[in-house]
Every structure is written in C-alpha cells, then in structure tokens.
Design an enzyme around this catalytic site. Sequence first.
Site, PDB file in Angstrom:
ATOM      1  N   THR A  85       0.114   5.730   6.066  1.00  0.00           N
ATOM      2  CA  THR A  85      -1.202   6.612   5.925  1.00  0.00           C
ATOM      3  C   THR A  85      -1.721   7.173   7.054  1.00  0.00           C
ATOM      4  O   THR A  85      -2.177   8.115   7.466  1.00  0.00           O
ATOM      5  CB  THR A  85      -2.204   5.674   5.523  1.00  0.00           C
ATOM      6  OG1 THR A  85      -1.756   5.217   3.972  1.00  0.00           O
ATOM      7  CG2 THR A  85      -3.445   6.087   5.075  1.00  0.00           C
ATOM      8  N   LYS A 167     -10.763   4.430   2.772  1.00  0.00           N
ATOM      9  CA  LYS A 167     -10.008   3.921   3.772  1.00  0.00           C
ATOM     10  C   LYS A 167     -10.813   4.432   5.084  1.00  0.00           C
ATOM     11  O   LYS A 167     -10.831   5.537   5.136  1.00  0.00           O
ATOM     12  CB  LYS A 167      -8.646   4.199   3.900  1.00  0.00           C
ATOM     13  CG  LYS A 167      -7.851   3.378   2.976  1.00  0.00           C
ATOM     14  CD  LYS A 167      -6.304   3.691   3.156  1.00  0.00           C
ATOM     15  CE  LYS A 167      -5.148   3.004   1.952  1.00  0.00           C
ATOM     16  NZ  LYS A 167      -3.931   3.172   2.218  1.00  0.00           N
ATOM     17  N   ASP A 168     -10.995   3.740   6.339  1.00  0.00           N
ATOM     18  CA  ASP A 168     -11.507   3.946   7.100  1.00  0.00           C
ATOM     19  C   ASP A 168     -10.829   5.226   8.028  1.00  0.00           C
ATOM     20  O   ASP A 168     -11.045   6.224   8.316  1.00  0.00           O
ATOM     21  CB  ASP A 168     -11.887   3.027   8.470  1.00  0.00           C
ATOM     22  CG  ASP A 168     -10.773   1.915   8.677  1.00  0.00           C
ATOM     23  OD1 ASP A 168      -9.714   2.564   9.072  1.00  0.00           O
ATOM     24  OD2 ASP A 168     -11.081   1.066   8.126  1.00  0.00           O
ATOM     25  N   ARG A 169      -9.472   4.811   8.221  1.00  0.00           N
ATOM     26  CA  ARG A 169      -8.344   5.884   8.914  1.00  0.00           C
ATOM     27  C   ARG A 169      -8.260   6.988   7.935  1.00  0.00           C
ATOM     28  O   ARG A 169      -7.984   8.064   8.646  1.00  0.00           O
ATOM     29  CB  ARG A 169      -7.085   5.175   8.892  1.00  0.00           C
ATOM     30  CG  ARG A 169      -6.149   4.671   7.848  1.00  0.00           C
ATOM     31  CD  ARG A 169      -5.059   3.974   8.219  1.00  0.00           C
ATOM     32  NE  ARG A 169      -4.473   3.276   6.870  1.00  0.00           N
ATOM     33  CZ  ARG A 169      -4.428   2.128   6.581  1.00  0.00           C
ATOM     34  NH1 ARG A 169      -5.466   1.548   6.899  1.00  0.00           N
ATOM     35  NH2 ARG A 169      -3.679   1.756   5.487  1.00  0.00           N
ATOM     36  N   ASP A 358      -0.378  11.851   2.114  1.00  0.00           N
ATOM     37  CA  ASP A 358      -0.007  11.211   3.304  1.00  0.00           C
ATOM     38  C   ASP A 358       1.369  10.661   3.423  1.00  0.00           C
ATOM     39  O   ASP A 358       1.958  10.330   4.346  1.00  0.00           O
ATOM     40  CB  ASP A 358      -1.000  10.179   3.523  1.00  0.00           C
ATOM     41  CG  ASP A 358      -1.048   9.197   2.892  1.00  0.00           C
ATOM     42  OD1 ASP A 358      -0.792   9.456   1.816  1.00  0.00           O
ATOM     43  OD2 ASP A 358      -1.790   8.292   3.165  1.00  0.00           O
TER      44      ASP A 358
END
Length: 551
Positions: A85, A167-169, A358
């Site tokens: 990811t 998700k933060d990323r 991704d």
Amino acid sequence: MNKIFFTLLIVMLCFSCKAQNQVSLNTNQSDDAKPKLVVGIVVDQMRYDYLTRFSNKFGEGGFKRLMNEGFNCKNNHFSYVPTYTGPGHASIYTGTTPKYHGIIANNWYDKEIKETVYCAGDDSVLAVGSESEAERMSPHRMKTTTFADENRLFTQMRGKSIGISIKDRGAILPAGHSANAAYWFRGKEEGNFISSTYYMKNLPKWVKDFNNSEAVESYLKVWNTLYNISTYTESGDDLNDFEEGFKGKETATFPYDLKKLYDKNAGFDILKNTPYGNSIVADFAIAALTGEQLGKDNITDVLTVSFSSTDYIGHNFGVNSKEVQDAYVRLDKDLERFLNTLDTQVGRGEYTVFLTADHGAIDVPTYLQSVKIPAGYINNKEVRTKLTNFLSKTYGATGLIENLSNNQIFLDRDKIKMLNLNLEDVQETIVNEVITYKHVDKVYSASTMNKTSFTTGIESLLQNGYNQKRSGDVILVPDTGFISYGRTGSTHGSGLNYDTHVPLLFFGKGISHGETVQKTEITDIAPTISALLGISFPNAAIGQPLEFVLD
C-alpha cells in the site's frame, strides 16, 4: 511594381495578425481546458479482473460511467516489487518507484537506527483530533514530489491539495509534502477523521462538524449483501475454509451485526473491515468538496481519495469471497453518488478523475490448492532459523542477521566488519544457501542489484523496488503462488500478475474516450496528469505521459 509589393506586404501582415490572434485564442483555450479539480481515486487491493468479473452487478453511474465515458487502460501494471500500500500510493502520485521515492514498504527495517520504521510515521509531529500517540504522521520519509506538490508550486500555492483515506498512508503520501491537509480515520473508541500538526494546529470546522454528526455511528448496523446472496454467482460459497471473519461470530458468513460485534473487534475499527468504511470515506470526501471549496475557481485543485476497506476485506475474507464481491457492488454505488456530487458542485465536464489501485492480491493459497493450482506458504521463522544455523557453522559466529522482513535479509554490517569478513562474499554465500530452500524461486544480493542493470523480468521489478540506502542485503523471491501469511484471507506484494495488474481509468475534462490493451505502467499516471495540467513532472518521475489518453 511598388504597388504590387505594397499589396503583398499588406496581405502578409493580415495573415500574420490573423495567425497571432489564433495563437492567442489557442493559448486561452489551453488555459480554459485545465480542469478545476483533479480527483485521484485509489481502490486498495483492486485486481483488474474485478472490473470485468463483477460487471453485471454494477450500475451505469459508477465504474461503468468511468469506462464508458472515459478511457480504460486494460493492461496496466506495477513495475516494481514489493506491491504494498505505501509504495503503491507513493508510486502512483510521484510517477516513480521505491528505487527513487524511498517508500520501500509499509514498514521496513532502518539500517541506520536499527529499528523498524513506518512509511508515514513521524515522531516530530502530534495527532490533531486525537490524543493517540499512534497517529503521529507525515510524508517526511517520501523523498520525491507528487504531481500535487508540483501543482502547488506551479500555482504559487493557490491550488489546494487535500488527501483523504481510512488509512493514514493512503491520505498522506498521495497529497504530497506541501499539501494543505491530509485526513484519515481513527477507529477504536473514537470513530473520527483526524490529521497531524504537520498540516495544522486544529481541525477545520467542517471536519469537526462531520465528526460530530454521528454519520460514522450510523454505519454500526447489520452488513448483509446488497442484493440477494444467491445472485452473487461471481464469487465462491459463503461458508468455506478460506476466510477469517470477525471475533465473536462463529462463521464468516452473512449477515454481520456490526453493533453486536463492536466490542470484540476494536470498536469502530470493525467498520474498516466492511464496505461501510468506503461509504464513510465517500461521505467525508463529499463534505470536503464544500468544506475546502474545491474546484470553485480556475486554479486547479487536487483531491486524493483512497478507498481502503476493500483491502481490509480482502485480507480478511480473500479474493473469491462473497464479502469482496459485495464490497465492490457497494463501492460502485458510492462512486456513483460521489461523481454525481462532483457534477453538481464542480460542474459536469469541469473536473478530471483517474481511478487505479495500489496493488492487486492473490487468491487464498489454500483455496488454490483445493482446485489443484500450485500454491502454498513460506514460514519466515523457519527460514531464519535454518539460515542462522548455517551462518553459525560457516563463520563460527552468531547474530549476523539483524532483520528478515519484506522478503529481504538485513545483515549486521558492523559485526561482519569486526570479523574481517567481506560483505559481498557473505551476501553471495547467503544467496547460494537460500536458493536451495523449499519454495524459494530466486535470490539476489545487494551487490547484484547495485552492479547489474536489468531491463526485463522479475529482476527488473526487483531493481525498481530496490533502494540502495534503505533496502536489505539479500532479496528473496518465493515460488509463484506462495506467500508468507496466514492460511485464511488474501495478501499481496509480489511481482506476479495477480499483484501487478490493476485498473487504470481516466475520465472527465481533457480525457479521450476509448480503451487500449497496450501495456501501461503505474508510473505513467503522474506524468499524464502533469501534462494535462501543463505543469512540471514530479521531480523524480520516470513514467511517460499517455498521449492517447489526452483529448
């Protein structure tokens, strides 16, 4: 004679003025042709064949609208390993690979500080909107710019850049270093969208209003299939041996009472593992359009949206599950209402969208085994134990291996130096040993990655994912269909087609209508959007603009 010359001169001047007017007009048209808003959509863990396998269950306003009215690149692939990811989101928006942008995994062993680090972790910042110490995030480990960064620079910081994801990323890396904001979902007992002090000191009012609206709480309900489960013929049996499910429910079968399962499944985190996580992201992205006033003038803004729940569901239930199919049927509905909102708030034909993923995912190996397709599992602990014993016997020393992760072996270089061993010799000795291990297909040393230029095959993908400063001393490639994972659910990370082949759809202003089976690569996306906007390419981009996509 003078009259003839004078007449010709007048005619030439007239044509020259006309040409200048045309150039001026074309320049103005070029400026007007820029979209008011670019929306990048990443669907986490979306294989290309989900577009075709679930097509009969899709409506006309979501995935099919993007395909029918936009451009479909049917043979789009990642060009590196590992397909995770963090690297995926970074590569999509930077137009380059981990070799250059430095996001070599979600988590990796840092050879300098001798600790495992997280791709978006940053101890120098604090969470905003949460007291959690686990939410200290920024893009500081990404070494290059995104096209959103370049748009910010081009517009003298007047074009906004906003990133949104569960998700933060998935929110942070796409929006870039100079982003106005990145927002991600904090589950547990909170159930709010948050950010960090890298971007702001306090959440904007519109975010606080969303968090206080109980929109998230409304999804703590029963998750059943959107349509009658008997019509979900594109996926396997609901009751099988290949799925994990939720704590507190005996079988991984529909329906799921999320409110009842809340306490035993980390509170609001359970929503991440359902299609409602994607619905929450769509709700928040729609709120952001108004809250951030995106696409309201002629200066292009960038909104990045990552739908991550498909990845959580895939990891839990597997590629062939009813749960994955229902997630995509419901995501199609969320896409439709998001596109309809863009039509209303930004203007139909005034924005540009691309949609990709991704990474893909492998079918659950135990399922593949059940239908006689070669697949299985690798036990990294066994590999490490066997290799440690070998090195101890070979060199009469222990502790030469510092870390084994992401199919990479990191050596204790200080100890190797202390023992007066040659680093390259040790690397090659390990290569020759590990290649003999069961279900290991290929093994390469760092020295090979640094000294040899590969242009084709898995070796090229490994090299594109190899960062000289951050990657390990030895790289392992498992056999096709073999993973290091539990025996239920799907995962990803390889350079094989089930992980590299993902959708790529372009839609909206400046985009042609059509499709191609010509091979495209994930690194082509950022240069294509940059060319559309007439801005600089991201500073380390290696991809090429897809000219046939641009109108």
